[in-house]
Design a protein around this motif. Structure first.
Motif, PDB file in Angstrom:
ATOM      1  N   ASN A 234       0.825  -1.214   0.000  1.00 30.31           N
ATOM      2  CA  ASN A 234       0.000   0.000   0.000  1.00 30.31           C
ATOM      3  C   ASN A 234       0.858   1.262   0.000  1.00 30.31           C
ATOM      4  OD1 ASN A 234      -2.385  -1.449  -0.093  1.00 30.31           O
ATOM      5  ND2 ASN A 234      -2.633  -1.465   2.124  1.00 30.31           N
ATOM      6  N   LYS A 235       1.919   1.275   0.796  1.00 30.05           N
ATOM      7  CA  LYS A 235       2.825   2.425   0.839  1.00 30.05           C
ATOM      8  C   LYS A 235       3.600   2.561  -0.469  1.00 30.05           C
ATOM      9  CE  LYS A 235       3.417   2.665   5.814  1.00 30.05           C
ATOM     10  NZ  LYS A 235       4.374   2.666   6.931  1.00 30.05           N
ATOM     11  N   LEU A 236       4.072   1.422  -0.999  1.00 31.16           N
ATOM     12  CA  LEU A 236       4.823   1.457  -2.256  1.00 31.16           C
ATOM     13  C   LEU A 236       3.963   1.894  -3.434  1.00 31.16           C
ATOM     14  CD1 LEU A 236       6.963  -1.761  -1.851  1.00 31.16           C
ATOM     15  CD2 LEU A 236       7.837   0.572  -2.058  1.00 31.16           C
ATOM     16  N   LYS A 237       2.709   1.449  -3.472  1.00 37.83           N
ATOM     17  CA  LYS A 237       1.806   1.863  -4.550  1.00 37.83           C
ATOM     18  C   LYS A 237       1.671   3.370  -4.591  1.00 37.83           C
ATOM     19  CE  LYS A 237      -1.204  -2.142  -5.175  1.00 37.83           C
ATOM     20  NZ  LYS A 237      -2.553  -2.695  -4.988  1.00 37.83           N
TER      21      LYS A 237
ATOM     22  N   GLN B 243       3.022   5.793  -7.561  1.00 41.21           N
ATOM     23  CA  GLN B 243       2.056   6.671  -8.217  1.00 41.21           C
ATOM     24  C   GLN B 243       2.532   8.126  -8.141  1.00 41.21           C
ATOM     25  OE1 GLN B 243      -1.862   6.833  -6.385  1.00 41.21           O
ATOM     26  NE2 GLN B 243      -2.807   7.115  -8.389  1.00 41.21           N
ATOM     27  N   ASP B 244       2.999   8.543  -6.970  1.00 44.37           N
ATOM     28  CA  ASP B 244       3.496   9.909  -6.795  1.00 44.37           C
ATOM     29  C   ASP B 244       4.692  10.197  -7.695  1.00 44.37           C
ATOM     30  OD1 ASP B 244       1.523  10.236  -4.875  1.00 44.37           O
ATOM     31  OD2 ASP B 244       2.908  10.126  -3.161  1.00 44.37           O
ATOM     32  N   ALA B 245       5.514   9.169  -7.945  1.00 42.75           N
ATOM     33  CA  ALA B 245       6.702   9.318  -8.778  1.00 42.75           C
ATOM     34  C   ALA B 245       6.410   9.099 -10.259  1.00 42.75           C
ATOM     35  CB  ALA B 245       7.784   8.345  -8.318  1.00 42.75           C
ATOM     36  N   GLY B 246       5.173   8.735 -10.578  1.00 38.88           N
ATOM     37  CA  GLY B 246       4.805   8.496 -11.970  1.00 38.88           C
ATOM     38  C   GLY B 246       5.385   7.213 -12.546  1.00 38.88           C
ATOM     39  N   ILE B 247       5.612   6.237 -11.700  1.00 40.28           N
ATOM     40  CA  ILE B 247       6.184   4.957 -12.128  1.00 40.28           C
ATOM     41  C   ILE B 247       5.086   3.904 -12.172  1.00 40.28           C
ATOM     42  CG2 ILE B 247       7.813   3.118 -11.533  1.00 40.28           C
ATOM     43  CD1 ILE B 247       9.465   5.312 -10.083  1.00 40.28           C
TER      44      ILE B 247
ATOM     45  N   PRO C 164      10.936 -10.602 -11.130  1.00 39.67           N
ATOM     46  CA  PRO C 164      10.737  -9.224 -10.692  1.00 39.67           C
ATOM     47  C   PRO C 164      11.994  -8.379 -10.909  1.00 39.67           C
ATOM     48  CG  PRO C 164      11.132 -10.624  -8.804  1.00 39.67           C
ATOM     49  CD  PRO C 164      11.011 -11.531 -10.002  1.00 39.67           C
ATOM     50  N   ASP C 165      11.809  -7.067 -10.981  1.00 42.16           N
ATOM     51  CA  ASP C 165      12.936  -6.145 -11.110  1.00 42.16           C
ATOM     52  C   ASP C 165      13.615  -5.917  -9.767  1.00 42.16           C
ATOM     53  OD1 ASP C 165      12.712  -5.337 -13.964  1.00 42.16           O
ATOM     54  OD2 ASP C 165      10.716  -4.714 -13.294  1.00 42.16           O
ATOM     55  N   VAL C 166      12.837  -6.036  -8.697  1.00 42.67           N
ATOM     56  CA  VAL C 166      13.361  -5.801  -7.356  1.00 42.67           C
ATOM     57  C   VAL C 166      12.507  -6.559  -6.344  1.00 42.67           C
ATOM     58  CG1 VAL C 166      12.010  -3.707  -6.956  1.00 42.67           C
ATOM     59  CG2 VAL C 166      14.188  -3.970  -5.796  1.00 42.67           C
ATOM     60  N   ILE C 167      13.131  -6.924  -5.221  1.00 44.17           N
ATOM     61  CA  ILE C 167      12.427  -7.598  -4.132  1.00 44.17           C
ATOM     62  C   ILE C 167      12.485  -6.694  -2.904  1.00 44.17           C
ATOM     63  CG2 ILE C 167      12.366  -9.606  -2.587  1.00 44.17           C
ATOM     64  CD1 ILE C 167      13.814 -11.167  -4.848  1.00 44.17           C
ATOM     65  N   VAL C 168      11.333  -6.525  -2.253  1.00 42.30           N
ATOM     66  CA  VAL C 168      11.258  -5.741  -1.022  1.00 42.30           C
ATOM     67  C   VAL C 168      10.743  -6.666   0.083  1.00 42.30           C
ATOM     68  CG1 VAL C 168      10.266  -3.720   0.112  1.00 42.30           C
ATOM     69  CG2 VAL C 168      10.736  -3.650  -2.352  1.00 42.30           C
ATOM     70  N   PRO C 169      11.659  -7.214   0.893  1.00 42.68           N
ATOM     71  CA  PRO C 169      11.219  -8.061   1.999  1.00 42.68           C
ATOM     72  C   PRO C 169      10.884  -7.204   3.220  1.00 42.68           C
ATOM     73  CG  PRO C 169      13.607  -8.071   1.881  1.00 42.68           C
ATOM     74  CD  PRO C 169      13.110  -7.207   0.748  1.00 42.68           C
TER      75      PRO C 169
END
Length: 76
Positions: free
Chosen positions: A20-23, A27-31, A52-57
């Motif tokens: 939820n925070k990453l979304k 969105q704010d960064a236009g990505i 995936p391009d990146v993993i966020v554990p």
């Protein structure tokens, strides 16, 4: 589109909160990003399947599970 895998220990509560925070941040960064959510035990298979391009554990994740996909470590 970037693929971001977010994973947590056993339940999906902390990874859901992180997504939820990453979304919002993406969105704010236009990505444009697609999120993949899983448990630590599922990471190795999901990495091979989703690439995936990146993993966020949300906790400590063994390097042997990531197949050289970059891991973003959260700072507290």
């Amino acid at each position: 589109m970037k693929k971001i895998m977010v994973c947590c220990g056993s339940s999906m509560i902390t990874s859901t909160m992180a997504i939820n925070k990453l979304k919002q941040a993406m969105q704010d960064a236009g990505i444009d990003a697609k999120f993949i959510q899983c448990k630590f035990a599922e990471v190795q298979g999901k990495v091979k399947e989703e690439r995936p391009d990146v993993i966020v554990p949300t906790g400590v994740l063994k390097d042997t599970l990531t197949d050289d996909v970059p891991v973003v470590v959260q700072c507290h």
